[in-house]
Design a protein around this motif. Structure first.
Motif, PDB file in Angstrom:
ATOM      1  N   LEU A  54     -12.804   2.890  -4.475  1.00 11.56           N
ATOM      2  CA  LEU A  54     -13.502   2.252  -3.362  1.00 11.56           C
ATOM      3  C   LEU A  54     -13.960   0.858  -3.748  1.00 11.56           C
ATOM      4  O   LEU A  54     -13.786  -0.100  -2.987  1.00 11.56           O
ATOM      5  N   ARG A  55     -14.530   0.727  -4.928  1.00 16.79           N
ATOM      6  CA  ARG A  55     -14.984  -0.589  -5.394  1.00 16.79           C
ATOM      7  C   ARG A  55     -13.825  -1.571  -5.483  1.00 16.79           C
ATOM      8  O   ARG A  55     -13.940  -2.738  -5.097  1.00 16.79           O
ATOM      9  N   SER A  56     -12.674  -1.106  -5.980  1.00 18.09           N
ATOM     10  CA  SER A  56     -11.494  -1.965  -6.108  1.00 18.09           C
ATOM     11  C   SER A  56     -10.965  -2.385  -4.737  1.00 18.09           C
ATOM     12  O   SER A  56     -10.599  -3.556  -4.537  1.00 18.09           O
ATOM     13  N   GLU A  57     -10.911  -1.439  -3.800  1.00 14.38           N
ATOM     14  CA  GLU A  57     -10.409  -1.745  -2.462  1.00 14.38           C
ATOM     15  C   GLU A  57     -11.307  -2.764  -1.763  1.00 14.38           C
ATOM     16  O   GLU A  57     -10.834  -3.692  -1.104  1.00 14.38           O
ATOM     17  N   LEU A  58     -12.609  -2.587  -1.900  1.00  7.48           N
ATOM     18  CA  LEU A  58     -13.542  -3.516  -1.259  1.00  7.48           C
ATOM     19  C   LEU A  58     -13.485  -4.899  -1.905  1.00  7.48           C
ATOM     20  O   LEU A  58     -13.632  -5.913  -1.223  1.00  7.48           O
ATOM     21  N   ALA A  59     -13.284  -4.950  -3.214  1.00 12.17           N
ATOM     22  CA  ALA A  59     -13.165  -6.242  -3.900  1.00 12.17           C
ATOM     23  C   ALA A  59     -11.928  -6.992  -3.401  1.00 12.17           C
ATOM     24  O   ALA A  59     -11.964  -8.215  -3.199  1.00 12.17           O
ATOM     25  N   ALA A  60     -10.834  -6.271  -3.192  1.00  9.55           N
ATOM     26  CA  ALA A  60      -9.613  -6.899  -2.668  1.00  9.55           C
ATOM     27  C   ALA A  60      -9.836  -7.403  -1.250  1.00  9.55           C
ATOM     28  O   ALA A  60      -9.392  -8.505  -0.883  1.00  9.55           O
ATOM     29  N   TRP A  61     -10.525  -6.598  -0.432  1.00 10.77           N
ATOM     30  CA  TRP A  61     -10.837  -7.025   0.942  1.00 10.77           C
ATOM     31  C   TRP A  61     -11.715  -8.274   0.926  1.00 10.77           C
ATOM     32  O   TRP A  61     -11.490  -9.210   1.696  1.00 10.77           O
ATOM     33  N   GLU A  62     -12.713  -8.289   0.046  1.00 14.60           N
ATOM     34  CA  GLU A  62     -13.608  -9.447  -0.059  1.00 14.60           C
ATOM     35  C   GLU A  62     -12.834 -10.709  -0.425  1.00 14.60           C
ATOM     36  O   GLU A  62     -13.031 -11.766   0.181  1.00 14.60           O
TER      37      GLU A  62
END
Length: 211
Positions: free
Chosen positions: A168-176
């Motif tokens: 989840l943290r990785s996916e959100l970092a990519a979205w950011e």
């Protein structure tokens, strides 16, 4: 309400950025059965049953006029978690600005006292002096522009099951990164003049004197 709307009407000033902050609880969900892969003309098929993998809290900061946002995930949303996010905002997000105007909901952890629970007094005061805080009124979280950012994030990134905290943290970092690369901005149009007209029933009635 009018205090927050006044803040949103301020012209863009890179030395005094307006940043909105909000939190979102998130439930990690795994698949009880292996999904059927996508095929030509057919979406991926997932089972209605799922496996609960725990909960966490998503913190989001967004600068509407600057087109910048930051997202982080934490196991919980204690006062110390909030304080550490604010320290990141001040020292990493905006290290060289004069003051950050921070708009956020009036939650029990969203206080300067939380800084003193997390850090020594001199450090807590150093962080507090970099902030000018404006709270949305009770039952007025719709005034927080960070809610708009959370809605965009939910549609673009959280529309499927994610079962792992680090994933989840990785996916959100990519979205950011993608959204910041596009410098996506949020422009608020609701003003105090409109509020006084459309929400007149919420304002006190003033009796005119006959004198």
């Amino acid at each position: 309400m009018e205090d927050v709307l006044d803040v949103y009407e301020l012209p863009y000033d890179p030395q005094h950025p307006v940043v909105c902050m909000d939190e979102k609880p998130y439930q990690l969900l795994g698949e009880s059965r292996e999904p059927l892969p996508m095929r030509k003309g057919s979406d991926q098929k997932i089972d209605s049953e799922y496996v609960r993998e725990g909960t966490c809290s998503i913190f989001v900061f967004t600068e509407p006029l600057g087109g910048v946002r930051h997202v982080n995930v934490r196991k919980q949303r204690t006062s110390v978690d909030w304080a550490e996010e604010i320290q990141y905002l001040v020292d990493i997000g905006y290290p060289n600005v004069e003051k950050i105007t921070l708009v956020l909901d009036n939650l029990n952890t969203h206080t300067l006292a939380s800084l003193y629970r997390a850090f020594p007094p001199e450090e807590a005061r150093r962080i507090a002096r970099r902030l000018e805080i404006h709270f949305t009124p009770l039952h007025g979280s719709w005034l927080n522009i960070a809610e708009i950012e959370l809605n965009v994030m939910t549609r673009q990134c959280l529309h499927r099951r994610i079962d792992d905290f680090e994933k989840l943290r990785s996916e959100l970092a990519a979205w950011e990164r993608e959204r910041n690369t596009r410098s996506s901005k949020i422009r608020w149009h609701f003003t105090n003049n409109q509020a006084r007209e459309k929400m007149a029933s919420l304002y006190p009635k003033i009796e005119k004197s006959n004198i």
